[in-house]
Design a protein around this motif. Structure first.
Motif, PDB file in Angstrom:
ATOM      1  N   LYS A 100      -2.193 -94.439  50.209  1.00  0.00           N
ATOM      2  CA  LYS A 100      -2.223 -93.385  49.188  1.00  0.00           C
ATOM      3  C   LYS A 100      -0.872 -93.334  48.452  1.00  0.00           C
ATOM      4  O   LYS A 100      -0.273 -94.369  48.201  1.00  0.00           O
ATOM      5  CB  LYS A 100      -2.599 -92.038  49.826  1.00  0.00           C
ATOM      6  CG  LYS A 100      -3.858 -92.133  50.692  1.00  0.00           C
ATOM      7  CD  LYS A 100      -4.418 -90.814  51.076  1.00  0.00           C
ATOM      8  CE  LYS A 100      -5.552 -91.016  52.060  1.00  0.00           C
ATOM      9  NZ  LYS A 100      -6.343 -89.816  52.289  1.00  0.00           N
ATOM     10  N   ASN A 131      -5.077 -97.293  53.914  1.00  0.00           N
ATOM     11  CA  ASN A 131      -4.898 -96.730  52.581  1.00  0.00           C
ATOM     12  C   ASN A 131      -3.654 -95.854  52.603  1.00  0.00           C
ATOM     13  O   ASN A 131      -3.689 -94.751  53.122  1.00  0.00           O
ATOM     14  CB  ASN A 131      -6.150 -95.915  52.206  1.00  0.00           C
ATOM     15  CG  ASN A 131      -5.991 -95.193  50.882  1.00  0.00           C
ATOM     16  OD1 ASN A 131      -5.062 -95.458  50.124  1.00  0.00           O
ATOM     17  ND2 ASN A 131      -6.903 -94.265  50.610  1.00  0.00           N
ATOM     18  N   GLY A 174     -14.516 -93.845  57.640  1.00  0.00           N
ATOM     19  CA  GLY A 174     -13.214 -93.276  57.290  1.00  0.00           C
ATOM     20  C   GLY A 174     -13.243 -91.767  57.415  1.00  0.00           C
ATOM     21  O   GLY A 174     -14.243 -91.119  57.083  1.00  0.00           O
ATOM     22  N   GLY A 175     -12.154 -91.209  57.908  1.00  0.00           N
ATOM     23  CA  GLY A 175     -12.053 -89.757  58.048  1.00  0.00           C
ATOM     24  C   GLY A 175     -11.353 -89.413  59.333  1.00  0.00           C
ATOM     25  O   GLY A 175     -11.984 -89.361  60.385  1.00  0.00           O
ATOM     26  N   SER A 176     -10.006 -89.249  59.242  1.00  0.00           N
ATOM     27  CA  SER A 176      -9.200 -88.851  60.407  1.00  0.00           C
ATOM     28  C   SER A 176      -9.380 -89.793  61.596  1.00  0.00           C
ATOM     29  O   SER A 176      -9.365 -89.356  62.752  1.00  0.00           O
ATOM     30  CB  SER A 176      -9.503 -87.399  60.798  1.00  0.00           C
ATOM     31  OG  SER A 176      -9.155 -86.529  59.739  1.00  0.00           O
ATOM     32  N   LEU A 177      -9.541 -91.091  61.299  1.00  0.00           N
ATOM     33  CA  LEU A 177      -9.585 -92.095  62.365  1.00  0.00           C
ATOM     34  C   LEU A 177      -8.183 -92.198  62.973  1.00  0.00           C
ATOM     35  O   LEU A 177      -7.189 -92.262  62.257  1.00  0.00           O
ATOM     36  CB  LEU A 177     -10.006 -93.432  61.763  1.00  0.00           C
ATOM     37  CG  LEU A 177     -10.742 -94.466  62.605  1.00  0.00           C
ATOM     38  CD1 LEU A 177     -11.929 -93.890  63.350  1.00  0.00           C
ATOM     39  CD2 LEU A 177     -11.197 -95.611  61.713  1.00  0.00           C
ATOM     40  N   ALA A 228     -13.863 -84.862  56.288  1.00  0.00           N
ATOM     41  CA  ALA A 228     -13.135 -85.445  57.423  1.00  0.00           C
ATOM     42  C   ALA A 228     -11.870 -86.174  56.980  1.00  0.00           C
ATOM     43  O   ALA A 228     -11.079 -86.611  57.812  1.00  0.00           O
ATOM     44  CB  ALA A 228     -14.044 -86.410  58.183  1.00  0.00           C
ATOM     45  N   ILE A 229     -11.655 -86.295  55.656  1.00  0.00           N
ATOM     46  CA  ILE A 229     -10.523 -87.090  55.173  1.00  0.00           C
ATOM     47  C   ILE A 229      -9.261 -86.242  55.157  1.00  0.00           C
ATOM     48  O   ILE A 229      -9.195 -85.226  54.456  1.00  0.00           O
ATOM     49  CB  ILE A 229     -10.806 -87.663  53.767  1.00  0.00           C
ATOM     50  CG1 ILE A 229     -11.998 -88.618  53.832  1.00  0.00           C
ATOM     51  CG2 ILE A 229      -9.574 -88.375  53.229  1.00  0.00           C
ATOM     52  CD1 ILE A 229     -12.368 -89.238  52.508  1.00  0.00           C
ATOM     53  N   GLY A 230      -8.302 -86.651  55.961  1.00  0.00           N
ATOM     54  CA  GLY A 230      -6.999 -85.977  55.980  1.00  0.00           C
ATOM     55  C   GLY A 230      -7.028 -84.588  56.586  1.00  0.00           C
ATOM     56  O   GLY A 230      -6.075 -83.826  56.467  1.00  0.00           O
ATOM     57  N   LEU A 290     -11.639 -97.340  57.406  1.00  0.00           N
ATOM     58  CA  LEU A 290     -10.649 -97.162  56.348  1.00  0.00           C
ATOM     59  C   LEU A 290      -9.789 -95.978  56.798  1.00  0.00           C
ATOM     60  O   LEU A 290     -10.311 -94.900  57.085  1.00  0.00           O
ATOM     61  CB  LEU A 290     -11.327 -96.884  55.004  1.00  0.00           C
ATOM     62  CG  LEU A 290     -10.387 -96.809  53.796  1.00  0.00           C
ATOM     63  CD1 LEU A 290      -9.569 -98.094  53.639  1.00  0.00           C
ATOM     64  CD2 LEU A 290     -11.181 -96.555  52.514  1.00  0.00           C
ATOM     65  N   VAL A 291      -8.494 -96.223  56.903  1.00  0.00           N
ATOM     66  CA  VAL A 291      -7.589 -95.302  57.582  1.00  0.00           C
ATOM     67  C   VAL A 291      -6.543 -94.809  56.592  1.00  0.00           C
ATOM     68  O   VAL A 291      -5.898 -95.621  55.919  1.00  0.00           O
ATOM     69  CB  VAL A 291      -6.886 -96.026  58.759  1.00  0.00           C
ATOM     70  CG1 VAL A 291      -6.071 -95.031  59.573  1.00  0.00           C
ATOM     71  CG2 VAL A 291      -7.900 -96.754  59.638  1.00  0.00           C
ATOM     72  N   GLY A 292      -6.372 -93.500  56.515  1.00  0.00           N
ATOM     73  CA  GLY A 292      -5.331 -92.946  55.649  1.00  0.00           C
ATOM     74  C   GLY A 292      -4.089 -92.619  56.461  1.00  0.00           C
ATOM     75  O   GLY A 292      -3.240 -93.477  56.708  1.00  0.00           O
ATOM     76  N   GLY A 293      -3.990 -91.370  56.910  1.00  0.00           N
ATOM     77  CA  GLY A 293      -2.773 -90.890  57.579  1.00  0.00           C
ATOM     78  C   GLY A 293      -2.295 -91.796  58.700  1.00  0.00           C
ATOM     79  O   GLY A 293      -1.092 -92.090  58.802  1.00  0.00           O
ATOM     80  N   HIS A 302     -12.837 -93.999  45.922  1.00  0.00           N
ATOM     81  CA  HIS A 302     -12.256 -93.187  47.001  1.00  0.00           C
ATOM     82  C   HIS A 302     -12.457 -91.702  46.684  1.00  0.00           C
ATOM     83  O   HIS A 302     -12.402 -91.288  45.524  1.00  0.00           O
ATOM     84  CB  HIS A 302     -10.766 -93.503  47.178  1.00  0.00           C
ATOM     85  CG  HIS A 302     -10.209 -92.851  48.403  1.00  0.00           C
ATOM     86  ND1 HIS A 302      -9.775 -91.547  48.419  1.00  0.00           N
ATOM     87  CD2 HIS A 302     -10.065 -93.324  49.667  1.00  0.00           C
ATOM     88  CE1 HIS A 302      -9.379 -91.243  49.646  1.00  0.00           C
ATOM     89  NE2 HIS A 302      -9.542 -92.305  50.428  1.00  0.00           N
ATOM     90  N   GLU A 359     -17.089 -92.313  54.124  1.00  0.00           N
ATOM     91  CA  GLU A 359     -16.020 -91.374  54.445  1.00  0.00           C
ATOM     92  C   GLU A 359     -16.484 -89.958  54.107  1.00  0.00           C
ATOM     93  O   GLU A 359     -16.408 -89.546  52.935  1.00  0.00           O
ATOM     94  CB  GLU A 359     -14.768 -91.690  53.629  1.00  0.00           C
ATOM     95  CG  GLU A 359     -14.287 -93.117  53.774  1.00  0.00           C
ATOM     96  CD  GLU A 359     -12.860 -93.248  53.292  1.00  0.00           C
ATOM     97  OE1 GLU A 359     -11.976 -93.391  54.135  1.00  0.00           O
ATOM     98  OE2 GLU A 359     -12.634 -93.184  52.081  1.00  0.00           O
ATOM     99  N   GLU A 362     -10.655 -89.163  46.850  1.00  0.00           N
ATOM    100  CA  GLU A 362      -9.622 -88.474  46.066  1.00  0.00           C
ATOM    101  C   GLU A 362      -9.740 -88.831  44.590  1.00  0.00           C
ATOM    102  O   GLU A 362      -9.440 -88.013  43.715  1.00  0.00           O
ATOM    103  CB  GLU A 362      -8.241 -88.800  46.646  1.00  0.00           C
ATOM    104  CG  GLU A 362      -8.034 -88.065  47.967  1.00  0.00           C
ATOM    105  CD  GLU A 362      -7.319 -88.843  49.039  1.00  0.00           C
ATOM    106  OE1 GLU A 362      -6.588 -89.785  48.724  1.00  0.00           O
ATOM    107  OE2 GLU A 362      -7.510 -88.501  50.222  1.00  0.00           O
TER     108      GLU A 362
HETATM  109  C1  PEP Z   1      -8.789 -92.284  53.576  1.00  0.00           C
HETATM  110  O1  PEP Z   1      -7.864 -92.043  52.830  1.00  0.00           O
HETATM  111  O2  PEP Z   1      -9.637 -93.084  53.217  1.00  0.00           O
HETATM  112  C2  PEP Z   1      -8.850 -91.598  54.872  1.00  0.00           C
HETATM  113  C3  PEP Z   1      -9.877 -91.819  55.645  1.00  0.00           C
HETATM  114  O3  PEP Z   1      -7.798 -90.753  55.198  1.00  0.00           O
HETATM  115  P1  PEP Z   1      -7.501 -90.129  56.661  1.00  0.00           P
HETATM  116  O4  PEP Z   1      -7.582 -91.248  57.651  1.00  0.00           O
HETATM  117  O5  PEP Z   1      -6.122 -89.556  56.542  1.00  0.00           O
HETATM  118  O6  PEP Z   1      -8.539 -89.071  56.914  1.00  0.00           O
END
Ligand code: PEP
Length: 255
Positions: free
Chosen positions: A12, A10, A212-215, A172-174, A233-236, A96, A168, A98
């Motif tokens: 973003k 993701n 998902g969450g800071s993976l 833990a997200i971001g 599900l991966v953000g950063g 999501h 998620e 956000e």
């Molecule tokens: C996300 O945006 O779904 C997410 C899990 O972000 P992050 O990996 O940066 O925590």
């Protein structure tokens, strides 16, 4: 029941007209080394076409971060599923954190979007998860159950073949904070139990539930090896192929 792991990136509100396609090409090359894992990237809307061209010929799916549930009309700023399909999108995120907590989306709106994605014949990744105060108040399972039941209301067992759940935890997200492996596995198992109550155990066993969450590459292998965690599900960490591809590798190598 073996479920093919699924990892999504993701992006973003990040990347640009050149960096997006460049990242997509690197992800496509890396993902090709790990065919045991399904992969999707979710770029910002303006770069969908360019990223789709960069992914041409690869198995990496083009995803959208959001959609609107109406097919057309006076909805300034919104993007329909028909438009996303025209861009080559095959999978759409709904709910999501956000969009829930920054942009104020309700369970009812998330449900309308989820049903519209499925009615359009696309895959849906429905995101759920508790906030920190809800976890501290012992409400994690109740929040996840409410978001699952509300998000999937009106979805048929047959449509569930095109649904992935992303659990998620919002805290833990971001943030760099990660759920413990035991807490994450427990939440996933409970979510699967809710799916079994809603759709029967065969559907629940077949449905993928991503974490998902800071993976990150350093924590992915342990989390993704858990029996009820079917990818992430991966953000950063999806913004650099050198971080994202090792997560795909960890998911592909889960035992
Ligand atoms: C996300 O945006 O779904 C997410 C899990 O972000 P992050 O990996 O940066 O925590």
């Amino acid at each position: 029941m073996s479920r093919t792991p699924f990892v999504g990136g993701n992006w973003k509100m990040n990347t640009g007209p050149e960096s997006g396609p460049a990242l997509a090409r690197e992800v496509a090359a890396g993902a090709a080394e790990h065919p045991g894992c399904e992969v999707a990237v979710f770029p910002p809307f303006p770069f969908l076409l360019a990223v789709g061209r960069a992914l041409a010929g690869s198995a990496v799916k083009l995803g959208a971060q959001d959609c609107y549930f109406e097919p057309d009309g006076a909805f300034t700023g919104e993007v329909s599923l028909g438009m996303l399909k025209d861009c080559g999108v095959s999978v759409v995120l709904t709910g999501h954190s956000e969009r829930r907590h920054v942009l104020g989306e309700t369970d009812a709106l998330i449900n309308a979007k989820t049903r519209a994605v499925l009615a359009a014949g696309l895959e849906c990744v429905l995101c759920i998860g508790e906030k920190l105060e809800q976890r501290e108040a012992g409400q994690t399972d109740a929040v996840n159950e409410r978001q699952l039941r509300a998000g999937l209301a009106g979805v048929s067992a047959e449509q569930m073949a095109r649904v992935t759940i992303a659990y998620e935890p919002v805290w833990a997200i971001g943030t760099g904070k990660v759920a413990t492996t035991a807490d994450a596995q427990d939440a996933h198992a409970k979510c699967r139990g809710v799916l079994a109550a809603m759709f029967g155990s065969a559907v629940a066993q077949a449905t993928r539930i991503q974490y998902g969450g800071s993976l990150k590459p350093g924590n992915a292998a342990e989390l993704l090896a858990q029996p009820d965690i079917d990818g992430g599900l991966v953000g950063g960490a999806s913004l650099k192929a050198s971080d994202f591809v090792p997560i795909i590798a960890a998911a592909a190598g889960r035992v």
